[in-house]
Design an enzyme around this catalytic site. Structure first.
Site, mmCIF file in Angstrom:
data_model
loop_
_atom_site.group_PDB
_atom_site.id
_atom_site.type_symbol
_atom_site.label_atom_id
_atom_site.label_comp_id
_atom_site.label_asym_id
_atom_site.label_seq_id
_atom_site.Cartn_x
_atom_site.Cartn_y
_atom_site.Cartn_z
ATOM 1 C CG ASP A 93 -7.690 6.242 -16.799
ATOM 2 O OD1 ASP A 93 -8.227 6.600 -15.494
ATOM 3 O OD2 ASP A 93 -8.400 6.491 -17.596
ATOM 4 C CG ASP A 121 -13.540 6.419 -15.388
ATOM 5 O OD1 ASP A 121 -14.909 5.579 -15.522
ATOM 6 O OD2 ASP A 121 -14.047 7.053 -14.522
HETATM 7 C C1 BG6 Z 1 -12.201 9.751 -13.766
HETATM 8 C C2 BG6 Z 1 -12.675 10.935 -15.309
HETATM 9 O O1 BG6 Z 1 -12.177 8.691 -13.703
HETATM 10 O O2 BG6 Z 1 -12.536 10.251 -12.467
HETATM 11 C C3 BG6 Z 1 -13.339 12.241 -14.489
HETATM 12 O O3 BG6 Z 1 -11.932 10.573 -16.658
HETATM 13 C C4 BG6 Z 1 -14.359 11.751 -13.225
HETATM 14 O O4 BG6 Z 1 -14.267 12.482 -15.860
HETATM 15 C C5 BG6 Z 1 -13.295 11.452 -12.412
HETATM 16 O O5 BG6 Z 1 -14.765 13.592 -13.332
HETATM 17 C C6 BG6 Z 1 -14.110 11.760 -10.823
HETATM 18 O O6 BG6 Z 1 -14.949 10.675 -10.971
HETATM 19 P P1 BG6 Z 1 -16.045 10.777 -9.796
HETATM 20 O O7 BG6 Z 1 -16.949 9.694 -10.064
HETATM 21 O O8 BG6 Z 1 -14.846 10.549 -8.708
HETATM 22 O O9 BG6 Z 1 -16.798 11.425 -9.997
HETATM 23 MG MG MG Z 2 -9.587 8.146 -18.620
#
Ligand code: BG6
Ligand code: MG
Length: 227
Positions: free
Chosen positions: A13, A15
């Site tokens: 993963d 984030d």
């Molecule tokens: C995930 C995060 O990696 O991506 C979430 O943990 C986030 O918090 C999701 O909502 C979607 O991200 P993005 O950048 O497409 O808005």
């Molecule tokens: Mg994550």
């Protein structure tokens, strides 16, 4: 008998595992929520880990009805705020121990993949200077069903040419561990979010080494085979 593992790939993963963007997601959602008069706290933000942008908005709204075109405008505005924060990201924002882990995995010949629900994943990897490590990158554009569905991990495993039981998933989110387990992957939880249902948990990325991962997963497999 201790079952032997045949691990051929690691899937990360982004984030919360390779870097910590949760604070930026929080600040961007918070600004949008404040502008619309919607209560939203740091604690609320924990429930957004790993879930898609649309599901994040649904969780922030807590059942409050909203027209879909309005939802789209709000999500775009939040993403604009989020992307402004991303401009400040550099390789110094890679979480501790991650470069060493990626280097040792590469040296061992393991396939490496990223599976992130984020549509900003490729941009973040570029800013971190990590893109070149990965043989497959799955992001929020690749599958329709995002975590906790296993689809994104399965998509990345397919591109790495491995079966789920030949791959280890690293995740900081409950939804991500649910997804990895549903797909039949070895699941490693990272951090303090509710990831205790993973096969193995590390509190900090700096504690993760290949030896510890393989030993921990072997022990978990042995426990399961005794049950
Ligand atoms: C995930 C995060 O990696 O991506 C979430 O943990 C986030 O918090 C999701 O909502 C979607 O991200 P993005 O950048 O497409 O808005
Ligand atoms: Mg994550």
């Amino acid at each position: 008998m201790t079952p032997s593992l045949d691990i051929r790939a690691l899937i990360f993963d982004l984030d919360g595992v390779l870097t910590d963007t949760a604070e930026f997601h929080y600040l961007a959602w918070k600004r949008m929520a404040d502008e619309e008069g919607i209560p939203f706290t740091r604690q609320d933000n924990e429930a957004l880990r790993g879930v898609s942008r649309r599901e994040s908005l649904a969780r922030i709204l807590k059942g409050r009805p909203i027209e879909e075109p309005v939802a789209q405008v709000w999500m775009t505005r939040k993403n604009d705020y989020y992307q402004a924060y991303l401009e400040g990201i550099t390789p110094a924002d890679i979480l501790p121990g991650i470069p060493q882990l990626l280097d040792s995995a590469k040296a061992t010949g393991l396939g490496l993949g990223v599976a992130s629900a984020s549509r900003n994943a490729r941009g973040v990897l570029e800013r971190l200077g990590l893109t070149h490590y990965f043989d497959a990158i799955g992001d929020g554009y690749c599958v329709a069903n995002t975590k906790p569905a296993p689809d994104l991990f399965v998509w990345v495993a397919g591109r790495l040419d491995v079966h789920p039981d030949q791959a280890v998933v690293f995740e900081d989110a409950e939804a991500g561990i649910d997804a990895a387990l549903a797909g039949g992957f070895h699941a490693v939880g990272v951090g303090r979010s509710p990831v205790g249902h993973a096969h193995l948990v590390f509190q900090n990325t700096s504690d993760i080494t290949l030896d510890r991962v393989f030993d921990g997963l072997s022990q978990a497999a042995a426990r399961t085979s005794r049950e």
